[in-house]
Design a protein around this motif. Structure first.
Motif, PDB file in Angstrom:
ATOM      1  N   THR A  72       0.825  -1.209   0.000  1.00  0.00           N
ATOM      2  CA  THR A  72       0.000   0.000   0.000  1.00  0.00           C
ATOM      3  C   THR A  72       0.864   1.266   0.000  1.00  0.00           C
ATOM      4  O   THR A  72       0.723   2.124  -0.864  1.00  0.00           O
ATOM      5  N   PRO A  73       1.798   1.394   0.983  1.00  0.00           N
ATOM      6  CA  PRO A  73       2.633   2.612   0.933  1.00  0.00           C
ATOM      7  C   PRO A  73       3.478   2.668  -0.345  1.00  0.00           C
ATOM      8  O   PRO A  73       3.627   3.730  -0.944  1.00  0.00           O
ATOM      9  N   MET A  74       3.977   1.507  -0.766  1.00  0.00           N
ATOM     10  CA  MET A  74       4.798   1.501  -1.977  1.00  0.00           C
ATOM     11  C   MET A  74       4.025   2.010  -3.181  1.00  0.00           C
ATOM     12  O   MET A  74       4.524   2.825  -3.974  1.00  0.00           O
ATOM     13  N   PHE A 126       2.597   8.766  -6.514  1.00  0.00           N
ATOM     14  CA  PHE A 126       2.786  10.201  -6.258  1.00  0.00           C
ATOM     15  C   PHE A 126       4.125  10.686  -6.787  1.00  0.00           C
ATOM     16  O   PHE A 126       4.248  11.817  -7.281  1.00  0.00           O
ATOM     17  N   SER A 127       5.158   9.839  -6.698  1.00  0.00           N
ATOM     18  CA  SER A 127       6.443  10.309  -7.236  1.00  0.00           C
ATOM     19  C   SER A 127       6.372  10.444  -8.757  1.00  0.00           C
ATOM     20  O   SER A 127       6.987  11.334  -9.348  1.00  0.00           O
ATOM     21  N   GLU A 172       4.189   7.974   4.063  1.00  0.00           N
ATOM     22  CA  GLU A 172       4.170   6.555   3.713  1.00  0.00           C
ATOM     23  C   GLU A 172       5.531   5.924   3.949  1.00  0.00           C
ATOM     24  O   GLU A 172       5.634   4.781   4.418  1.00  0.00           O
ATOM     25  N   ALA A 173       6.597   6.672   3.626  1.00  0.00           N
ATOM     26  CA  ALA A 173       7.946   6.157   3.849  1.00  0.00           C
ATOM     27  C   ALA A 173       8.195   5.917   5.334  1.00  0.00           C
ATOM     28  O   ALA A 173       8.766   4.905   5.739  1.00  0.00           O
ATOM     29  N   VAL A 174       7.684   6.884   6.137  1.00  0.00           N
ATOM     30  CA  VAL A 174       7.839   6.720   7.591  1.00  0.00           C
ATOM     31  C   VAL A 174       7.138   5.451   8.064  1.00  0.00           C
ATOM     32  O   VAL A 174       7.656   4.681   8.865  1.00  0.00           O
ATOM     33  N   ARG A 175       5.934   5.207   7.522  1.00  0.00           N
ATOM     34  CA  ARG A 175       5.171   4.037   7.931  1.00  0.00           C
ATOM     35  C   ARG A 175       5.916   2.756   7.560  1.00  0.00           C
ATOM     36  O   ARG A 175       5.997   1.810   8.350  1.00  0.00           O
ATOM     37  N   TYR A 232       1.879  16.363  -2.072  1.00  0.00           N
ATOM     38  CA  TYR A 232       2.230  15.030  -2.543  1.00  0.00           C
ATOM     39  C   TYR A 232       3.526  14.546  -1.899  1.00  0.00           C
ATOM     40  O   TYR A 232       3.667  13.383  -1.479  1.00  0.00           O
ATOM     41  N   ALA A 233       4.493  15.474  -1.783  1.00  0.00           N
ATOM     42  CA  ALA A 233       5.746  15.099  -1.128  1.00  0.00           C
ATOM     43  C   ALA A 233       5.501  14.667   0.309  1.00  0.00           C
ATOM     44  O   ALA A 233       6.095  13.708   0.819  1.00  0.00           O
ATOM     45  N   GLY A 234       4.547  15.394   0.953  1.00  0.00           N
ATOM     46  CA  GLY A 234       4.209  15.030   2.353  1.00  0.00           C
ATOM     47  C   GLY A 234       3.657  13.612   2.431  1.00  0.00           C
ATOM     48  O   GLY A 234       4.028  12.831   3.320  1.00  0.00           O
TER      49      GLY A 234
END
Lengths: 889, 104
Positions: free
Chosen positions: A683-685, A691-692, A715-718, A708-710
């Motif tokens: 999901t985060p991936m 978004f990227s 997601e990266a943090v998660r 979008y960067a946020g």
């Protein structure tokens, strides 16, 4: 004339035959082929021990003296048997459901397992049975004497006494061999029952044979016999009504109360349905036994010289006619009657004496340690053997003291009257819940005293024990206490006088004592079990185990013993069963131990009642508990079963079973996790990728870009957090973790955890006793904090109460500091409690909670590293975790 | 303590018949007792004159006895003692329903 030696030889062969029969029956039963040993006919025949030598010889003498009055002795029991729906059915059902071993056991159980009541009933029974045993010895001895006289020797007192002694010794040997072979909880003796059934047939055939010979051989047919009766001294129907009714009642009551009758009727009963057969078959047996009594008496009176003993007509009539074979057969009938009665009677009495007098004394002299050791078995058997010999010796002693001269029927009635003193306690106890032990005891004592005073002691003859002046004027001149004229009412027949007053005063005292005193809880419980036996006890009972009740038991135990002791107790039991955690299987042994613990605080009876309430749904009923708890026989049975089963094997099996369950649950969970972890990672991936891509295409306002960067960042943090957790866990599990030892106070650790647990808007109310939390710690405080954070976050996420509250309690358990975190939600279901500490385990599929099911696994690994522990604490009303803190050196 | 279910008030025909037979079995010893006591009411004077009371009493008492045994035999044959539990549910009620579940 039959030679005396031939007679002895015949008797010995007959005894050997009985031995073989009894042995064969025991062997059959041991091999489990009980089949016809437990048939209704055997049951009916075993009841025939009601017909003793008193019946066989004495009835004819009775008829020769008092006409048809002897019939009352058989009419009473016939009515009881025909009316089995009234009393017998209930007694048998109670006997089976309460595993009653004797009449003393029945009454003592009814009145709250009271030992004194058991002792009292035993004493009454022994006192009442002693004259009766003497009577049997006397009748066998007299019948020997008849044949001895025939061969030319006239027996004096010396020969009679030594013959009686030999008979008593022989009976003791037989009874010890077959009566104490097994210590069955049900007290069944197949060998003896079989021997008695054979003897029942022998005595019936013998009496009928003599009767047929007399009616058709001597008198010349039925019509001629009736003419003879009309011409005889007993032709007039002048029966006094009081004696007729009174003796019928007495015989009916004695049929229920005599220890030996209770033994065969209730204790040895294998199946309730047998009573249906016995209800007509036993009256038929009695009728056949009494059918030829009057003809034999009348012919004997005609045939034999005046003054010959009518008690022995059954023997002397065939002898006088030269029918030696018939005489020997008749002798064997009388011998059978006497021996079968003595054997069963001694067994019944010995069971009572050993169970209610000897063993309790022995146990109390040994203290509590005796309850668990296996040597109780040997003691009980030895006690029973000694009791058998003691009872027979008492009978012999009475025979010698009384001089053996009385008419047989008189002794029988005295004995009956003594035995029926138990009747009020038994019947009232079985039909009225209000009867108390004080009432029963006072009734028994008063009835026994009246019997002694008005019938038993005077039976030794005028001036033998009670002086003539007392008989005439009462003790110390108190007129209304004259032994045979209570309250100054003269002229009642002595037996009826004694029966009437003893039972009236007995019942009166029972009633008065019962309404004036208050029963113990145990008595009330047993009273309800007895009176409502048909509603309480299904026919077949077994232990059904249900671990769902272990938690209820724990809750109750915590209430009584305090949380600390209760948990220790349960944990220790679970450990000995090879289980982890606090909830052992509810085995009989565990319940027994628990009950004993509870009894220490609230008393045995209440403990019974409380556990019974919890366990009843699991069909572990109160009576099972009672039996497990304080029935020595049951304890012994149980301990021997345990030995046989090998406790070790059982433990291993249980541990394996549990491990298997855990593995199965885990593998299911693991599959679910794999799906979930890929989802969690994907999901985060996916959102990071899409978004990227959007950002790469460019051409959007900066605010959009920042948004979008946020998202990509979050997601990266998660993802990082998830990977951190996995990494953390694998480091902890592999043992490569470095601990950062610090000193601190528990209060600060919890403070930090509460702050860090992301408790926004105070959704979770935290209830702490900060004053208790001043515990010094020396461990890796950051890791410990992590554990508390996890637990608090879990409570916030999963507690489903309206107003979630988390209680944090600091205490002490087994000498170590513990912190309990208890929320007020619905807790964790028992089947899940075993797996919550495993990796990847999640109780719900609720992904919104956001965890991957690693939190508690990490907690456990941390606590293991810190040399503390974390466990789930059942029975607290919500989810509850116990963190055992690392000990401080 | 579990509440035991109340005995059924209305029964199917067969169970009803069983109940009444059981009542008969309960009355039987009372009837027998009364019949055994009856000879006490016989006039004594007539007996004293006739002088053959005992043989009459023997025939009467053994007759009553035999009759009781026969009736008891018949009752024992037709009463089904296995269905003797007063709490037994008639078959039309599904097992485990209602108060029974808690009572056992």
């Amino acid at each position: 004339m039959v030679s005396f030696n031939l007679l002895i030889a015949v008797a010995l062969v007959y005894v050997a035959f009985l031995f073989i029969i009894a042995f064969a029956a025991e062997r059959r039963a041991e091999r489990g082929r009980e089949g016809w040993l437990r048939s209704p006919m055997i049951y009916t025949l075993s009841l025939s021990i009601y017909c003793t030598a008193w019946t066989f010889y004495g009835a004819v003498g009775y008829a020769a003296r008092s006409g048809l009055e002897y019939l009352t002795i058989y009419l009473g029991p016939s009515l009881v048997m025909i009316g089995w729906w009234w009393i017998l059915r209930k007694l048998v059902r109670i006997g089976r459901s309460q595993r009653i071993t004797s009449i003393a056991d029945l009454i003592s159980s009814r009145f709250g397992k009271s030992t004194p009541i058991g002792v009292l009933v035993t004493l009454v029974a022994v006192a009442a049975a002693t004259p009766y045993l003497a009577l049997q010895l006397q009748s066998v001895t007299l019948s020997f004497a008849v044949f001895a006289e025939g061969s030319g020797q006239v027996w004096g007192e010396q020969e009679l006494a030594s013959a009686a002694l030999w008979v008593a010794i022989g009976l003791a040997v037989f009874t010890v061999i077959f009566g104490t072979r097994n210590l069955d909880a049900n007290e069944r003796h197949h060998g003896i029952v079989m021997a008695i059934a054979v003897e029942a047939v022998v005595k019936l055939c013998a009496l009928v044979a003599v009767g047929v010979f007399v009616v058709w051989g001597l008198a010349g047919g039925v019509g001629r016999t009736l003419d003879l009766i009309d011409a005889s001294p007993i032709s007039d129907w002048t029966q006094p009504g009081g004696r007729w009714v009174g003796l019928t009642f007495l015989a009916a009551a004695a049929f229920l109360c005599l220890p030996r009758m209770f033994q065969v009727l209730v204790v040895e009963n294998a199946d309730e349905r047998h009573m249906a057969t016995a209800s007509w078959a036993f009256p038929l047996y009695l009728m056949l036994m009494s059918l030829f009594v009057v003809p034999i008496a009348v012919v004997g009176l005609n045939l034999l010289p005046a003054g010959s003993n009518p008690d022995l007509f059954v023997l002397t009539v065939p002898l006088a006619e030269g029918r030696n074979g018939l005489a020997i057969f008749s002798f064997l009938g009388g011998f059978s009657s006497a021996t079968s009665m003595v054997i069963v009677s001694t067994i019944a009495l010995a069971t009572m004496v050993s169970n209610h007098i000897v063993v309790p004394i022995w146990l109390s002299s040994r203290g509590t340690g005796a309850m668990v050791s296996g040597d109780v078995r040997g003691v009980v058997i030895m006690a029973r053997r000694l009791s058998i010999m003691g009872v027979l010796f008492l009978g012999y002693l009475y025979y010698r003291l009384s001089g053996g001269g009385e008419a047989l029927a008189a002794i029988g009635l005295i004995s009956f009257t003594g035995a029926v003193q138990v009747l009020p306690a038994m019947l009232v106890g079985v039909f009225w819940r209000g009867a108390t032990r004080w009432g029963a005891a006072s009734g028994l004592v008063l009835g026994f005293a009246v019997w002694m005073w008005s019938l038993f002691l005077p039976s030794f003859g005028a001036d033998a024990i009670i002086p003539h002046s007392v008989m005439a004027n009462g003790p110390f001149g108190i007129e209304w206490l004259r032994p045979q004229a209570f309250f100054g009412i003269d002229g009642i027949d002595p037996v009826i006088h004694a029966v009437m007053w003893s039972l009236l005063l007995n019942t009166g005292a029972l009633f008065l004592g019962s309404i004036l005193t208050f029963p113990l809880p145990m008595e009330r419980l047993q009273g309800a079990q007895f009176v409502n036996v048909f509603e309480h006890s299904p026919n077949a009972r077994s232990w059904t185990q249900s671990s769902a009740h272990a938690e209820d038991l724990l809750i109750t135990a915590q209430r009584i013993l305090g949380a600390e002791e209760a948990q220790t107790l349960f944990q220790a039991e679970a450990r000995s069963q090879g289980k982890a955690g606090f909830l052992p299987d509810v085995t009989p042994g565990f319940v027994e131990g628990l009950e004993r613990e509870l009894a220490g605080s609230v008393g045995a009876a209440t403990a019974h009642a409380m556990l019974g309430q919890i366990l009843q749904g699991a069909s572990v009923s109160v009576e099972d508990l009672i039996k497990v708890a304080d029935e020595t026989a049951q304890i012994m049975e149980y301990s021997s079963q345990l030995e046989a089963k090998s406790a070790e094997q059982e433990r291993t099996a249980r541990a394996l079973r549990e491990a298997n369950e855990k593995l199965t649950a885990l593998s299911i969970q693991k599959d679910a996790f794999l799906g979930q972890i890929s989802h969690e990672l994907r999901t985060p991936m996916t959102s990071i990728r899409s978004f990227s891509e959007i950002l790469r295409e460019g051409g959007m306002p900066p605010t959009q870009q920042a948004k979008y960067a946020g998202i990509i960042h979050d997601e990266a943090v998660r993802l990082t957090r998830l990977l951190d957790d996995l990494l953390d866990l694998s480091v902890l599990e592999s043992g490569q973790v470095t601990l950062n030892q610090q000193d601190g106070v528990l209060r600060d650790v919890i403070d930090r955890a509460v702050d860090a647990a992301d408790n926004r808007e105070g959704a979770l109310k935290i209830d702490r006793r900060r004053s208790e939390e001043g515990v010094e710690l020396s461990t890796d405080l950051d890791r410990l904090t992590q554990v508390f954070i996890n637990l608090i976050a879990n409570a916030r996420k999963y507690c489903d109460a309206q107003q979630p509250t988390l209680r944090i309690k600091v205490g002490r358990h087994e000498g170590r500091r513990v912190v309990d975190l208890i929320d007020n939600g619905s807790g964790i279901p028992e089947d899940k409690q075993g797996v919550i500490f495993e990796k990847f385990s999640r109780l719900t599929d609720d992904r919104k909670a956001g965890g991957a099911g690693l939190g508690l696994a990490i907690c456990r690994e941390i606590m293991n590293r810190l040399e503390g522990d974390i466990t789930y604490l059942p029975g607290q009303g919500g989810a509850a975790f116990r963190v055992t803190l690392p000990s401080v050196e | 303590m579990g509440r035991s279910p109340k005995p059924q008030t209305f029964l199917a025909r067969a169970s009803y018949r069983q109940r009444r037979l059981r009542d008969a079995a309960k009355v039987l010893p009372i009837v027998g007792g009364l019949l055994f006591m009856a000879p006490l009411l016989w006039p004594r004077e007539a007996v004293a004159e006739g002088g053959n009371g005992t043989s009459h009493a023997i025939l009467y008492l053994f007759g009553v006895w035999t009759a009781l045994i026969v009736v008891a035999f018949v009752l024992a044959r037709i009463i089904r003692p296995t269905e003797d539990d007063d709490i037994q549910q008639p078959p039309e009620q599904s097992p485990g329903s209602g108060p029974q579940a808690g009572g056992r």
